[in-house]
Scaffold this motif. Structure first.
Motif, PDB file in Angstrom:
ATOM      1  N   PHE A  40      22.969   7.338   1.217  1.00  0.00           N
ATOM      2  CA  PHE A  40      22.008   7.727   2.501  1.00  0.00           C
ATOM      3  C   PHE A  40      22.630   6.387   3.844  1.00  0.00           C
ATOM      4  CE2 PHE A  40      19.810   4.517   1.215  1.00  0.00           C
ATOM      5  CZ  PHE A  40      19.083   3.665   1.764  1.00  0.00           C
ATOM      6  N   GLU A  41      22.092   6.322   5.330  1.00  0.00           N
ATOM      7  CA  GLU A  41      22.790   6.017   6.154  1.00  0.00           C
ATOM      8  C   GLU A  41      21.157   5.982   6.673  1.00  0.00           C
ATOM      9  OE1 GLU A  41      24.309   3.809   7.766  1.00  0.00           O
ATOM     10  OE2 GLU A  41      25.834   3.877   5.575  1.00  0.00           O
ATOM     11  N   GLY A  42      21.360   5.419   8.140  1.00  0.00           N
ATOM     12  CA  GLY A  42      20.062   5.072   8.866  1.00  0.00           C
ATOM     13  C   GLY A  42      20.647   5.313   9.994  1.00  0.00           C
ATOM     14  N   ILE A  43      21.295   6.095  10.878  1.00  0.00           N
ATOM     15  CA  ILE A  43      21.594   5.704  12.579  1.00  0.00           C
ATOM     16  C   ILE A  43      20.187   6.263  13.579  1.00  0.00           C
ATOM     17  CG2 ILE A  43      23.511   6.710  13.832  1.00  0.00           C
ATOM     18  CD1 ILE A  43      23.774   8.402  11.225  1.00  0.00           C
ATOM     19  N   ARG A  44      21.119   5.206  14.706  1.00  0.00           N
ATOM     20  CA  ARG A  44      19.654   5.185  16.030  1.00  0.00           C
ATOM     21  C   ARG A  44      20.171   5.977  16.532  1.00  0.00           C
ATOM     22  NH1 ARG A  44      13.988   4.360  16.362  1.00  0.00           N
ATOM     23  NH2 ARG A  44      13.418   2.403  15.593  1.00  0.00           N
ATOM     24  N   ALA A  45      19.330   6.777  17.577  1.00  0.00           N
ATOM     25  CA  ALA A  45      19.663   6.861  19.309  1.00  0.00           C
ATOM     26  C   ALA A  45      18.574   6.660  19.503  1.00  0.00           C
ATOM     27  CB  ALA A  45      19.832   8.433  19.035  1.00  0.00           C
ATOM     28  N   VAL A  82      15.142   7.741  18.235  1.00  0.00           N
ATOM     29  CA  VAL A  82      15.684   8.447  17.357  1.00  0.00           C
ATOM     30  C   VAL A  82      15.613   8.049  16.311  1.00  0.00           C
ATOM     31  CG1 VAL A  82      16.513  11.086  16.223  1.00  0.00           C
ATOM     32  CG2 VAL A  82      15.098  11.026  18.504  1.00  0.00           C
ATOM     33  N   TYR A  83      15.370   8.148  15.195  1.00  0.00           N
ATOM     34  CA  TYR A  83      16.147   7.857  13.561  1.00  0.00           C
ATOM     35  C   TYR A  83      16.521   8.612  12.886  1.00  0.00           C
ATOM     36  CZ  TYR A  83      17.052   5.180   9.475  1.00  0.00           C
ATOM     37  OH  TYR A  83      17.697   4.811   8.235  1.00  0.00           O
ATOM     38  N   VAL A  84      18.117   9.196  12.458  1.00  0.00           N
ATOM     39  CA  VAL A  84      18.766   9.813  11.656  1.00  0.00           C
ATOM     40  C   VAL A  84      18.649   9.941   9.940  1.00  0.00           C
ATOM     41  CG1 VAL A  84      20.704  11.693  11.622  1.00  0.00           C
ATOM     42  CG2 VAL A  84      19.796  10.492  13.690  1.00  0.00           C
ATOM     43  N   ARG A  85      19.160  10.214   9.489  1.00  0.00           N
ATOM     44  CA  ARG A  85      18.685  10.221   8.142  1.00  0.00           C
ATOM     45  C   ARG A  85      19.505  11.231   7.189  1.00  0.00           C
ATOM     46  NH1 ARG A  85      16.090   7.279   4.251  1.00  0.00           N
ATOM     47  NH2 ARG A  85      17.285   5.888   5.582  1.00  0.00           N
ATOM     48  N   PRO A  86      21.016  11.523   7.336  1.00  0.00           N
ATOM     49  CA  PRO A  86      21.742  11.269   6.716  1.00  0.00           C
ATOM     50  C   PRO A  86      22.154  11.274   4.998  1.00  0.00           C
ATOM     51  CG  PRO A  86      23.403   9.545   7.770  1.00  0.00           C
ATOM     52  CD  PRO A  86      21.530   9.466   8.365  1.00  0.00           C
ATOM     53  N   VAL A  87      22.107  11.800   4.202  1.00  0.00           N
ATOM     54  CA  VAL A  87      22.094  11.978   3.145  1.00  0.00           C
ATOM     55  C   VAL A  87      23.208  12.626   1.982  1.00  0.00           C
ATOM     56  CG1 VAL A  87      19.923  13.300   2.379  1.00  0.00           C
ATOM     57  CG2 VAL A  87      20.494  11.039   0.983  1.00  0.00           C
ATOM     58  N   ALA A  88      23.715  12.352   1.241  1.00  0.00           N
ATOM     59  CA  ALA A  88      24.671  12.778   0.438  1.00  0.00           C
ATOM     60  C   ALA A  88      24.275  12.851  -1.451  1.00  0.00           C
ATOM     61  CB  ALA A  88      25.942  12.546   0.893  1.00  0.00           C
ATOM     62  N   SER A  98      11.702  11.753  16.117  1.00  0.00           N
ATOM     63  CA  SER A  98      10.864  10.824  16.546  1.00  0.00           C
ATOM     64  C   SER A  98      10.433  10.123  16.681  1.00  0.00           C
ATOM     65  CB  SER A  98      10.512  11.297  17.396  1.00  0.00           C
ATOM     66  OG  SER A  98      10.948  12.223  18.459  1.00  0.00           O
ATOM     67  N   LEU A  99      11.051   8.416  16.493  1.00  0.00           N
ATOM     68  CA  LEU A  99      10.786   6.708  16.566  1.00  0.00           C
ATOM     69  C   LEU A  99      11.095   6.250  17.244  1.00  0.00           C
ATOM     70  CD1 LEU A  99       9.292   5.088  14.214  1.00  0.00           C
ATOM     71  CD2 LEU A  99      11.947   4.833  13.098  1.00  0.00           C
ATOM     72  N   PRO A 100       9.693   5.386  18.135  1.00  0.00           N
ATOM     73  CA  PRO A 100       9.955   4.621  18.889  1.00  0.00           C
ATOM     74  C   PRO A 100      10.369   3.173  18.686  1.00  0.00           C
ATOM     75  CG  PRO A 100       8.050   5.513  19.298  1.00  0.00           C
ATOM     76  CD  PRO A 100       8.781   5.701  18.056  1.00  0.00           C
ATOM     77  N   VAL A 101      11.663   2.569  19.207  1.00  0.00           N
ATOM     78  CA  VAL A 101      11.990   1.613  18.697  1.00  0.00           C
ATOM     79  C   VAL A 101      10.433   0.355  19.188  1.00  0.00           C
ATOM     80  CG1 VAL A 101      13.417  -0.758  19.433  1.00  0.00           C
ATOM     81  CG2 VAL A 101      14.184   1.154  19.489  1.00  0.00           C
ATOM     82  N   GLU A 102      10.206  -0.254  17.605  1.00  0.00           N
ATOM     83  CA  GLU A 102       9.257  -1.565  17.167  1.00  0.00           C
ATOM     84  C   GLU A 102       9.218  -2.424  18.795  1.00  0.00           C
ATOM     85  OE1 GLU A 102       8.171  -2.503  13.651  1.00  0.00           O
ATOM     86  OE2 GLU A 102       8.689  -0.660  13.078  1.00  0.00           O
ATOM     87  N   ARG A 103       8.446  -2.832  19.125  1.00  0.00           N
ATOM     88  CA  ARG A 103       8.902  -4.343  19.771  1.00  0.00           C
ATOM     89  C   ARG A 103       8.823  -5.978  19.490  1.00  0.00           C
ATOM     90  NH1 ARG A 103      11.645  -1.209  23.691  1.00  0.00           N
ATOM     91  NH2 ARG A 103       9.974   0.598  24.474  1.00  0.00           N
ATOM     92  N   LEU A 104       8.464  -6.555  19.756  1.00  0.00           N
ATOM     93  CA  LEU A 104       8.927  -7.675  19.584  1.00  0.00           C
ATOM     94  C   LEU A 104       7.407  -8.484  18.713  1.00  0.00           C
ATOM     95  CD1 LEU A 104      11.391  -9.507  18.792  1.00  0.00           C
ATOM     96  CD2 LEU A 104      10.563 -10.933  20.857  1.00  0.00           C
ATOM     97  N   GLY A 105       6.605  -8.054  19.305  1.00  0.00           N
ATOM     98  CA  GLY A 105       5.139  -7.709  18.834  1.00  0.00           C
ATOM     99  C   GLY A 105       4.797  -9.869  18.366  1.00  0.00           C
ATOM    100  N   GLN A 106       4.192 -10.003  17.260  1.00  0.00           N
ATOM    101  CA  GLN A 106       4.603 -11.457  16.900  1.00  0.00           C
ATOM    102  C   GLN A 106       4.807 -12.002  16.113  1.00  0.00           C
ATOM    103  OE1 GLN A 106       2.490 -13.670  19.039  1.00  0.00           O
ATOM    104  NE2 GLN A 106       2.389 -11.130  20.345  1.00  0.00           N
ATOM    105  N   GLY A 107       6.228 -11.088  15.119  1.00  0.00           N
ATOM    106  CA  GLY A 107       6.650 -11.375  13.966  1.00  0.00           C
ATOM    107  C   GLY A 107       6.040 -11.191  12.894  1.00  0.00           C
TER     108      GLY A 107
END
Length: 320
Positions: A46-51, A105-111, A139-148
């Motif tokens: 699999f892969e994880g790809i971001r848009a 966006v988070y894209v998940r291709p799997v072969a 649909s997956l918003p980027v997580e902010r830096l937050g407190q770690g």
């Protein structure tokens, strides 16, 4: 990235359409037989790809590179893909246009291996099996830096590359990450850092690791038992371009304890500061200046189609 399901991630929304076995279909339609070989034996890649969405529109980030890595992993498992990396990027662009996501966006291709071919006896094989590929998007918003995040040192070791190829995202190999994550959460931590068979730092459960000391960044080399992350490669490129010192070498657990800063990086979460390791504060126990700078460099590279790395970005929907 682990845990891609609605229950575990309230901000995660599956797109209405999926690409499945050569067709675009409603994402709720595909059904796999209970005899699917990948389900039984973990034979898949699999892969994880971001848009990323910005004022300029929605752009896939380094999609071609992700599919090139996926192609290499599929060759290892004798899984043919339905096209070259460029073809798969085009399929992904069409999928995202159909899903019309209004945020990151988070894209998940799997072969994966599907079924035994006629005449094949039951068993664990790489040949004599049918193959399939599916792609879904969230649909997956980027997580902010937050407190770690706070990390433990896992008792589970990263499988050595002569046991499981470290260079590919093989589905069955992620059971080790699941064990390590479960152990960390049971101990009140957010994530875990796994060591290799030599006792050096390999990677976190789904991310590469960087340390910072006296302004110099260090990350374990890809000759070790770790996935050569595309986000890792992106950061190394950006860090070198701005003149920050960086080295690829072995990192001992003790270096995590004495570092000024530690951060993780992955496609799913970007740059994530680590504020504690094994119950010890990292540096001041807060997000450090180098981590913040690296995160800003990454954010700019992923959302600025007119930048110096415009070739990393594939337009999906551009703002008029």
């Amino acid at each position: 990235m682990a845990g891609l399901d609605r229950a575990a991630s309230p901000g995660l929304r599956l797109g209405r359409w999926a690409y499945h076995r050569g067709e675009f279909v409603p994402a709720s339609d595909p059904q796999l037989p209970l005899s699917t070989q990948a389900l039984h034996y973990g034979i898949g890649v699999f892969e994880g790809i971001r848009a990323y969405r910005s004022a300029d529109g929605l752009f896939l980030f380094r999609a071609y590179d992700h599919y090139e890595r996926m192609l290499r992993g599929c060759r290892t498992l004798r899984i043919p893909l339905p096209g070259k990396p460029g073809d798969l990027v085009d399929i992904t662009v069409e999928l995202l246009r159909r899903n019309a996501h209004d945020e990151d966006v988070y894209v998940r291709p799997v072969a994966y291996k599907l079924s035994l071919l006629p005449g094949m006896p039951p068993g664990v094989f790489l040949s004599g099996l049918s193959d399939a590929m599916s792609i879904i998007s969230y649909s997956l918003p980027v997580e902010r830096l937050g407190q770690g995040v706070r990390c433990g040192i896992s008792s589970w070791r990263r499988p050595p590359r002569d046991t499981l190829p470290a260079q590919a995202k093989i589905t069955g190999g992620y059971v080790t990450s699941a064990f390590a994550t479960d152990e960390a959460r049971a101990g009140g931590q957010d994530d875990a850092i796994l060591l290799d068979r030599s006792g050096n730092v390999a990677e976190a459960t789904t991310a590469n690791v960087f340390t910072v000391r006296d302004g110099c960044l260090v990350t374990p080399p890809t000759t070790g038992d770790l996935l050569p992350g595309i986000t890792r490669d992106t950061l190394l490129t950006l860090i070198r371009e701005v003149g920050l010192p960086v080295a690829e070498r072995s990192v001992s657990p003790a270096e995590l304890f004495s570092a000024d800063e530690v951060f993780l990086c992955s496609t799913g979460k970007g740059v994530v500061p680590v504020i504690a390791v094994a119950g010890r504060d990292v540096g001041t126990g807060a997000i450090g200046p180098v981590t913040a700078k690296v995160r800003a460099l990454y954010a700019a590279a992923t959302t600025m189609p007119g930048g110096i790395h415009a070739d990393w970005l594939t337009p999906v929907m551009e703002t008029p």
